[in-house]
Design an enzyme around this catalytic site. Structure first.
Site, PDB file in Angstrom:
ATOM      1  N   ASN A 233       9.595   5.004   4.086  1.00 49.37           N
ATOM      2  CA  ASN A 233      10.971   5.470   3.947  1.00 49.37           C
ATOM      3  C   ASN A 233      11.154   6.833   4.604  1.00 49.37           C
ATOM      4  OD1 ASN A 233      11.322   3.317   1.858  1.00 49.37           O
ATOM      5  ND2 ASN A 233       9.963   4.671   0.727  1.00 49.37           N
TER       6      ASN A 233
ATOM      7  N   GLU B  14       1.747   5.508   7.680  1.00 49.44           N
ATOM      8  CA  GLU B  14       3.134   5.688   7.233  1.00 49.44           C
ATOM      9  C   GLU B  14       3.804   6.856   7.951  1.00 49.44           C
ATOM     10  OE1 GLU B  14       4.155   3.223   5.698  1.00 49.44           O
ATOM     11  OE2 GLU B  14       2.220   2.427   5.078  1.00 49.44           O
TER      12      GLU B  14
ATOM     13  N   HIS C 216       4.931   5.852  11.420  1.00 48.86           N
ATOM     14  CA  HIS C 216       6.145   5.032  11.392  1.00 48.86           C
ATOM     15  C   HIS C 216       7.407   5.868  11.619  1.00 48.86           C
ATOM     16  CE1 HIS C 216       5.423   0.851  10.719  1.00 48.86           C
ATOM     17  NE2 HIS C 216       4.760   0.994   9.581  1.00 48.86           N
TER      18      HIS C 216
ATOM     19  N   GLY D 166       0.827  -1.199   0.000  1.00 52.32           N
ATOM     20  CA  GLY D 166       0.000   0.000   0.000  1.00 52.32           C
ATOM     21  C   GLY D 166       0.861   1.248   0.000  1.00 52.32           C
ATOM     22  N   ALA D 167       1.892   1.232   0.840  1.00 49.54           N
ATOM     23  CA  ALA D 167       2.797   2.377   0.942  1.00 49.54           C
ATOM     24  C   ALA D 167       4.019   1.941   1.734  1.00 49.54           C
ATOM     25  CB  ALA D 167       2.111   3.561   1.609  1.00 49.54           C
ATOM     26  N   MET D 168       5.043   2.815   1.759  1.00 48.04           N
ATOM     27  CA  MET D 168       6.294   2.503   2.449  1.00 48.04           C
ATOM     28  C   MET D 168       6.795   3.731   3.171  1.00 48.04           C
ATOM     29  SD  MET D 168       8.558   0.383   3.301  1.00 48.04           S
ATOM     30  CE  MET D 168       9.922   0.831   4.367  1.00 48.04           C
TER      31      MET D 168
END
Length: 876
Positions: free
Chosen positions: A268, A301, A304, A264-266
Site C-alpha cells: 500500500n 514491498e 513496489h 506476507g505483506a502488502m
C-alpha cells in the site's frame, strides 16, 4: 455461491466512469464502522451517456446515497449482494455515500478487519469493495484524502496512505487524523491502520537530498524486534536509487506489523502492512532464514513503490507485470546483499520443486492467464517466480545497460498509469532494437518447456556438435505449444585441462562463457577450434526456466561437480548425481531388492568435505540432498514410501561412510561470537548444521551430544531450532520430549516462535504425526482463524509427504475437513490449503482414489468461488 462464472481477458473494456478524487471518513467501531465516501466521478469519453454507474460492494449496509448533494431515490438505483447500479448520472458529478461494515466479524481478512484489537485493511485484489461502493478495479486511479476517527484510548494511532495533514480531539473521548496521498492510485493500494501501536523511527536521505521519515509500527512487546527490518528498508532504498535510479516520493514511509494477514505483506502506497512473520526478528526468536526472508520481503514491498504503485496494472491479468518484475528486483537485491551463488541456488531449488509442480498440475496457467474465476487464486508461483525468471531472461538477452534503459523508459512513460505486459516488454524492445515478438510467448503459454540436448565431439576436426530440441507438454486448455525463445548460457569444460574452453561459433569467438539462442523446435550448434574433448556445462545460472535433459554419465557429473566454473552448475551436477543414485534406490525398494549405495556419490561428497572450497554457504548447499518433494517431481508416478526410504538410505550411507569428516566439519564451524545475520556467520552455521543433520541420520552418539549441547546453549534460534528439529525427528524421544516441552513453555508467549514449535512436531517422519496434528489443533496457541497458525500446523503437515500420504487416507480427510471449515471463514486461505489434494493424478491408484474422494466431498459443500475454482479444475 457455487458455479461462479469466469472473467476473460478478451472481454476487457476501459472503465465507463473514472474516479479522479476520493475522500473517505471512517468512524471506527468493531461491530458497526461507518464509512462516508465522497467521489469525484467523470464519464469516459467513449461511454454512452445513458450508461449506468456500476459500483462494486460486498458485505455493506447502505445508509445513504447522494449525487451532487441531492439524495438518490430508491427507484433510481438497484442494489444486489455484489453491485450498486445507478441510472441517469451526469457526465461529471460528486457521489456521496455512507455505509456500515463490521470489522470484528470479518474473518476473511479482506477489506477492513480487526487483528488482535488493531484495525487494518487488505484490499488487493478486490477487498476495497468490502469497505465502500466503488469501481474496484486497478485501472481506476484517484488521489485520496482520508479521515480516520477512533477511540483515543484503544486507537491512539490512526494511519492511512500518504502524508499527515491534520489531527485533533473530538467529543466523547474520540480523536481524528487526516491523511492525503497526492499520487493517483487504484483502490487496491488503499490502507488504514488504527490501534494501540508503538513506533520505531529513523530517516533516510535520498539521492537528491530530501529527508524521508521512516516508521515501523508494532505492538509494544515487539519493539526489540524491528532493528533488522529498519536496516533492511534503508539498504533497499539505497539499492533502488543506485541500481534503478528510483527515489522515494513521499515525506514518510511506514511499515505496520499485524498478526492476522493472508499474505506476507502488502505494498500500500506509503503504508505497507506486513504479516508480523515478515517483519519481526531477534536472534533469540528468529532463524537465519527468517532474517533473510524479512530482508527480502521488506525490499520487495518497498520496490513496489515504482514497479506496481507509480506504474500499476491495467487489469488483474497483468498481475505479473508488477509481481514478476518486483520479485526479480528483490532477488537481485538479496544476491547483492548476501551470497549471490547461494541466493540463486535456493531460488532455483524452490522454483524447480514448487513451480514445476504447479505447471504439471490441474491448475497450470500462463504467466498471464486468459481467464479466471477468482483472482486471489492467481497469486501463484507462476505469476511471481516464473514471472521473475522471464524478466531475468529479458535482462540477460538485452544486457544490463539496455535493460536499465528499458526500465527507465517504462517508469517515465507510464508514471501514474495502469498498463500492460506489452507496455513493459515494448519499452525493452524499443531501447534495444531487439524483436521480442517470439519472446512474448512466455507470457501466454502454460507449462514447463523441456529441452532434449545431445552433444558429440569430433576429434578429427576439433569440433563440438550440440543439438537442442525444445517441447512444452500439453496443459489444461493448451494442447499445442509454439517454440519459445530460450537463452541458454553455457560453457565447454575440457576433460584434460579441467578449464573452460574458448567458444567459437560460426567463426565468432564468444569467450569461455556465452549465451546461445534456441528459437526453433530443433537447432544444431557447431563449435570449432575445440582443442580437447569437453563436457558441456549447459543452462548456467539457470538461464531459462526449463527442464534440461542431457545424457550425462555419472563420471561427467562428478567431473563438473569439481571443475565447472559456474557455481550454480557445480551444485546442479551434484544434485543430478545424487538423483541418479536415488533413482536406482527407489527402483530397488519398489522391487524388494537390496539397496546398494553408489560409491561415486560417496567419493564426490568426500572431495567436497575435505577440499579447499572457501565458500561455506555454497558448500552447505552442495552437501544437501534433493528434497523428497523434488525427487517426487522427477518420478512418473510418485511412490511416497520408496522415495522416503531411498533418501533416508542415502543420508545414512553418507553419514556412515563420512562420519569422521562430518564431525570435523561440525567442530571446525562452531563459534561463540555474538550472533549477527551476516553472510559469513550464516554460511558457517549452515555448514555446521548440515554436518549435524548427517550425524543425526544415524543417531551417532557424538552427534546426539552435539545436538543436546547446541539446543541447551541457546546461542541463537537458528542453532536451537535446528537442534530441536533433529532431536524431535529422531528416535531419541527420551531427549526430544523434555526439550520440546521446555521450548514450548519458554516461548508460549511468542506467537511466531510457537509457529515454529508446531511445524517441528508435524514435520517429523514418525507415524504419530496425524495424532499430533489433531492434538495441537486444540492447543491454546492455535487458532484456525489465523493464517500463520494454519500454515504452520496444517500446511506443514500437508508437506510431510510420508505421513500426509498415509495409506488409510486419514491425512487427506483431515486436510479436507480443515478446508471445508476455512471455506466458511477465510476462502482465500482455504483455496491455497487444498492444493496438495489437487495433485492426485501423480500418485498410485489407491491414493488417487482417496484424494479424489475428499475433493468430491469438498465440492458437495456450498463453496466460495475461491475453493470452487481450484476443486473444479482438479476434478476436471
Amino acid at each position: 455461491m457455487s458455479d461462479p462464472q469466469p472473467v476473460y481477458l478478451s472481454d476487457y473494456q476501459p472503465p465507463a466512469y473514472q474516479v479522479t478524487h476520493t475522500e473517505l471518513t471512517f468512524d471506527l467501531d468493531p461491530a458497526a464502522t461507518r464509512v462516508k465516501a465522497r467521489l469525484q466521478i467523470e464519464r469516459h469519453p467513449s461511454t454512452d451517456s445513458q450508461a449506468p454507474l456500476v459500483l462494486n460492494g460486498e458485505h455493506l449496509t447502505l445508509i445513504s446515497l447522494a449525487i451532487d448533494g441531492s439524495p438518490v431515490s430508491d427507484t433510481a438505483y438497484q442494489l444486489t449482494d455484489e453491485v450498486l447500479h445507478i441510472a441517469d448520472v451526469p457526465e461529471t458529478f460528486i457521489l456521496e455515500s455512507e455505509v456500515e461494515i463490521s470489522p470484528s466479524s470479518n474473518t476473511a481478512l479482506e477489506g477492513l478487519y480487526q487483528s488482535n484489537g488493531i484495525y487494518c485493511t487488505q484490499c488487493e485484489a478486490e477487498g476495497f469493495r468490502r469497505i465502500t461502493y466503488y469501481p474496484d478495479r486497478p485501472d481506476v486511479m484517484a488521489t485520496f484524502k482520508v479521515t480516520v476517527i477512533g477511540n483515543a484510548t484503544s486507537e491512539p494511532v490512526l494511519l492511512a496512505n500518504g502524508n499527515p495533514i491534520d489531527q485533533g480531539v473530538l467529543e466523547n473521548g474520540r480523536h481524528f487524523a487526516t491523511w492525503e496521498d497526492p499520487h493517483p492510485k487504484p483502490c487496491y493500494l488503499f490502507a488504514l491502520v488504527a490501534g494501540n501501536l508503538h513506533k520505531v523511527e529513523d530517516s533516510f536521505e535520498t539521492v537528491s537530498g530530501r529527508n524521508v521519515a521512516l516508521q515501523l509500527w508494532v505492538e509494544q512487546e515487539n519493539l526489540d524486534k524491528t532493528e533488522h527490518a529498519m536496516a533492511s528498508l534503508k539498504r533497499a532504498m539505497a539499492w533502488d536509487e543506485q541500481t534503478y535510479g528510483r527515489e522515494y516520493d513521499l515525506d514518510l514511509f511506514m511499515i505496520v506489523a499485524v498478526n492476522d494477514f493472508n499474505m506476507g505483506a502488502m505494498e500500500n502506497k506509503g503504508l505497507n502492512i506486513f504479516n508480523s512473520a515478515a517483519v519481526l526478528t531477534h536472534p533469540s526468536t528468529a532463524t537465519d532464514a527468517a532474517f533473510q526472508n524479512v530482508e527480502g520481503i521488506v525490499a520487495h514491498e518497498y520496490f513496489h513503490n515504482w514497479s506496481g504503485n507509480r506504474v500499476t496494472c491495467r487489469d488483474w491479468f497483468q498481475l505479473s507485470l508488477k509481481e514478476g518484475f518486483t520479485v526479480f528486483r528483490d532477488q537481485c537485491f538479496s544476491a547483492d546483499t548476501n551470497s549471490a551463488p547461494v541466493k540463486r541456488i535456493q531460488d532455483v531449488s524452490f522454483f524447480r520443486t514448487a513451480q514445476f509442480a504447479e505447471d504439471a498440475g490441474p491448475t497450470a496457467h500462463p504467466i498471464r492467464p486468459d481467464h479466471f474465476i477468482e483472482i486471489t487464486n492467481f497469486y501463484t508461483l507462476t505469476i511471481y517466480e516464473k514471472g521473475a525468471e522471464v524478466v531475468r531472461m529479458l535482462r540477460n538477452l538485452l544486457g544490463w545497460e539496455d535493460f536499465r534503459r528499458g526500465s527507465d523508459l517504462y517508469f517515465e512513460r507510464f508514471d501514474g498509469q495502469a498498463v500492460t505486459i506489452e507496455d513493459f516488454v515494448g519499452c525493452m524492445a524499443e531501447v534495444s532494437d531487439v524483436d521480442l515478438g517470439q519472446f512474448m510467448r512466455w507470457y501466454s503459454q502454460a507449462g514447463t518447456p523441456e529441452i532434449d540436448a545431445h552433444g558429440e565431439y569430433d576429434y578429427a576436426h576439433g569440433e563440438y556438435h550440440l543439438t537442442l530440441r525444445q517441447r512444452t507438454p500439453a496443459t489444461p486448455g493448451q494442447a499445442d505449444k509454439l517454440p519459445l525463445h530460450i537463452p541458454i548460457r553455457m560453457g565447454l569444460v575440457g576433460t584434460k585441462s579441467g578449464q573452460d574452453l574458448t567458444l567459437t561459433l560460426s567463426g565468432e569467438k564468444l569467450g569461455s562463457d556465452a549465451v546461445i539462442h534456441l528459437t526453433e523446435d530443433e537447432q544444431r550448434f557447431v563449435f570449432s577450434d575445440v582443442a580437447e574433448a569437453p563436457v558441456p556445462s549447459l543452462l548456467r545460472d539457470f538461464s531459462a526456466p526449463v527442464k534440461l535433459h542431457f545424457p550425462y554419465s555419472r563420471e561427467d557429473l562428478a567431473f563438473l561437480l569439481t571443475h565447472d566454473s559456474d557455481g550454480f552448475n557445480r551444485w546442479d551436477a551434484g544434485q543430478r548425481l545424487a538423483m541418479l543414485a536415488l533413482d536406482d534406490l527407489i527402483a530397488a525398494h519398489r522391487n524388494g531388492v537390496e539397496k546398494v549405495m553408489d560409491s561415486r556419490v560417496v567419493e564426490a561428497f568426500r572431495v567436497l568435505l575435505t577440499g579447499s572450497m572457501s565458500d561455506k554457504a555454497v558448500l552447505a548447499e552442495m552437501l544437501t540432498l534433493p528434497s523428497e518433494a523434488y525427487i517426487a517431481e522427477q518420478q512418473p508416478i510418485v511412490d511416497v514410501d520408496a522415495i522416503h526410504a531411498a533418501r533416508e538410505f542415502v543420508r545414512q550411507s553418507l553419514a556412515v561412510a563420512l562420519r569422521d569428516e562430518f564431525v570435523a566439519v561440525y567442530k571446525a564451524n562452531q563459534s561463540d561470537d555474538p550472533y549477527a545475520p551476516t553472510p559469513e556467520q550464516i554460511a558457517q552455521r549452515s555448514l555446521k548444521n548440515v554436518a549435524l543433520t548427517y550425524l543425526m541420520a544415524i543417531e551417532d552418539e557424538e552427534g546426539v551430544a552435539f545436538c543436546e549441547t547446541q539446543f541447551a546453549a541457546e546461542h541463537n534460534m537458528t542453532d536451537v531450532r535446528h537442534a530441536l528439529t533433529l532431536l524431535v525427528h529422531s528416535n531419541r524421544d527420551d531427549i526430544a520430549s523434555p526439550a520440546l516441552k521446555a521450548f514450548g513453555e519458554k516461548w508460549a508467549h511468542d506467537p511466531l516462535v510457537m509457529d515454529q514449535w508446531f511445524t517441528i512436531q508435524v514435520s517429523r517422519p514418525q507415524s504419530d504425526v496425524l495424532e499430533r496434528v489433531q492434538y495441537l489443533m486444540q492447543h491454546p496457541a492455535f487458532s484456525i482463524k489465523n493464517p500463520n497458525k494454519v500454515r504452520a500446523l496444517i500446511g506443514a503437515f500437508a508437506q510431510n509427504r510420508i505421513n500426509f500420504h498415509r495409506l488409510d487416507g486419514k491425512g487427506y480427510t483431515l486436510l479436507a475437513d480443515v478446508v471445508i471449515e476455512l471455506n466458511r471463514l477465510n476462502p482465500e486461505i482455504a483455496a491455497r490449503l487444498v492444493t496438495p489434494l489437487t495433485r492426485w493424478q501423480r500418485f498410485d491408484e489407491e491414493r488417487q482414489q482417496l484424494m479424489r474422494d475428499e475433493l468430491v466431498r469438498i465440492k458437495q459443500e456450498p463453496l466460495s468461488s475461491n475453493v470452487f475454482e481450484v476443486v473444479e479444475k482438479a476434478l476436471a
